[in-house]
Scaffold this motif. Structure first.
Motif, mmCIF file in Angstrom:
data_model
loop_
_atom_site.group_PDB
_atom_site.id
_atom_site.type_symbol
_atom_site.label_atom_id
_atom_site.label_comp_id
_atom_site.label_asym_id
_atom_site.label_seq_id
_atom_site.Cartn_x
_atom_site.Cartn_y
_atom_site.Cartn_z
ATOM 1 N N GLU A 144 0.826 -1.202 0.000
ATOM 2 C CA GLU A 144 0.000 0.000 0.000
ATOM 3 C C GLU A 144 0.865 1.259 0.000
ATOM 4 N N SER A 145 1.881 1.282 0.848
ATOM 5 C CA SER A 145 2.766 2.442 0.916
ATOM 6 C C SER A 145 3.521 2.647 -0.391
ATOM 7 N N ASP A 146 3.980 1.543 -0.990
ATOM 8 C CA ASP A 146 4.731 1.625 -2.229
ATOM 9 C C ASP A 146 3.871 2.199 -3.355
ATOM 10 N N LEU A 147 2.659 1.683 -3.486
ATOM 11 C CA LEU A 147 1.794 2.147 -4.572
ATOM 12 C C LEU A 147 1.304 3.576 -4.336
ATOM 13 N N ALA A 148 1.034 3.917 -3.091
ATOM 14 C CA ALA A 148 0.596 5.290 -2.793
ATOM 15 C C ALA A 148 1.675 6.284 -3.194
ATOM 16 N N ALA A 149 2.934 5.929 -2.951
ATOM 17 C CA ALA A 149 4.035 6.811 -3.322
ATOM 18 C C ALA A 149 4.158 6.948 -4.834
ATOM 19 N N ARG A 150 3.609 5.986 -5.570
ATOM 20 C CA ARG A 150 3.663 6.014 -7.040
ATOM 21 C C ARG A 150 2.407 6.639 -7.653
ATOM 22 N N GLY A 151 1.516 7.174 -6.830
ATOM 23 C CA GLY A 151 0.349 7.872 -7.344
ATOM 24 C C GLY A 151 -0.918 7.053 -7.449
ATOM 25 N N PHE A 152 -0.927 5.832 -6.917
ATOM 26 C CA PHE A 152 -2.151 5.030 -6.913
ATOM 27 C C PHE A 152 -3.084 5.577 -5.834
#
Length: 344
Positions: A144-152
């Protein structure tokens, strides 16, 4: 509630996506829901380039729309970003159906491991795919943290479970190899980083369960390792229980259901400190996560098997299915509701 799940990953594939969906369908009736699937079985297929074991559906939006009209679902969930997922997304947007998606596989890393395609290009396309939905389900806090940082956007949690009645410590040991036995279970392909495990200097025996495009090459390069092919059900459970340490060399997985199966079988984990192992093992003491895989594997030999089993029992497929359905109910609206829009 009737839910239609569109998925490009389906039997006879043996992977985490298929297992998750199968268990979801099994648990759903007890939670007042029924799951229907839109799979490659409904279409002509062709082998995926560079990975012929996976067949791609020749899915067209008109065919997908016809199946949706036949099933008459209360909600649509898109599990994969392949041809079926793309066609289902097209229909949902065109017909104003609210839908959710799930992010199972780190395709940008997988593609980059096979072809000179920058990860940022792949992530841009996949982000656009998922951000069109009402929510994207992810398996762990790290993902979740990884994708949020990528704009998801609109990320919600959908964890995984384990069948503790199938996977449990057993007295019988069908693997008659010199110990200690270090085991890997999963797809045998380049993105799984199996060669790092095979090249690691360890005592005893290395056992590989699974199949994939890299199997023949790795078996030829490492003749002392034991490649057993695909195992399922009781046969797989007995293999887990016969080993001493489960080695998980992947650095690209989003979760790793095999980690839970190993733990439920009383098998400690040796892995890198990356997404998947960090979320499953955490600070439970049931595995050793180290940048040096040999250090992790040898240290894991000292972990009590009953501790591993106890930690695995904190995960269940019933809880996983409830979480999935709760996510849908939170965003659910009639099939004719207006979709909020597409994000780049």
């Amino acid at each position: 509630m009737r839910v239609l799940i569109a998925t490009d990953a389906w039997r006879p594939q043996v992977n985490g996506v298929v297992r998750s969906l199968e268990h979801l369908a099994r648990e759903a009736p007890a939670l007042d829901a029924e799951i229907h699937f839109l799979t490659p079985d409904a279409f002509r297929t062709m082998p995926m380039p560079t990975y012929k074991e996976i067949r791609l559906a020749l899915a067209m939006p008109w065919h997908v729309r016809r199946i949706i009209d036949q099933v008459k679902p209360d909600f649509i969930h898109i599990a994969t970003e392949g041809p079926i997922g793309l066609s289902a997304r097209h229909v949902c947007l065109a017909d104003k159906h609210t839908f959710t998606t799930s992010y199972h596989t780190r395709f940008p890393e997988y593609i980059a491991a096979r072809a000179p395609v920058p990860e940022r290009w792949s992530y841009a396309a996949i982000r656009r795919f998922h951000n069109a939905g009402a929510a994207t389900m992810v398996s762990s806090p790290t993902l979740e943290s990884d994708l949020a940082a990528r704009g998801f956007r609109n990320l919600v949690r959908w964890s995984r479970g384990v069948d503790a009645h199938v996977f449990y410590p057993r007295a019988e040991k069908p693997l008659n190899f010199p110990g200690p036995v270090f085991l890997y279970v999963g797809r045998v392909s380049v993105e799984k980083n199996i060669e790092t495990f095979l090249a690691t200097d360890l005592p005893g025996s290395k056992v590989i369960v699974g199949d994939g495009p890299a199997r023949a090459q790795l078996a030829a390069r490492y003749p002392d390792a034991h490649f057993l092919g695909v195992k399922t059900g009781e046969e797989l459970a007995a293999v887990y229980a016969s080993a001493d340490v489960f080695v998980f060399p992947s650095v690209t997985d989003t979760f790793g259901i095999v980690l839970l199966e190993a733990l439920a079988s009383g098998l400690p984990i040796a892995a890198f400190p990356v997404m998947g192992p960090v979320d499953v093992v955490g600070d439970s003491g049931t595995g050793v996560l180290d940048k040096d895989l040999r250090t992790a594997a040898l240290a894991a030999l000292d972990i009590p098997r009953d501790l591993c089993r106890a930690h695995a029992l904190t995960f269940s497929w019933e809880a996983s299915a409830r979480q999935f359905l709760d996510n849908i109910r939170r965003v659910q609206s009639p099939l004719n509701a207006v979709v909020t829009g597409i994000a780049a």
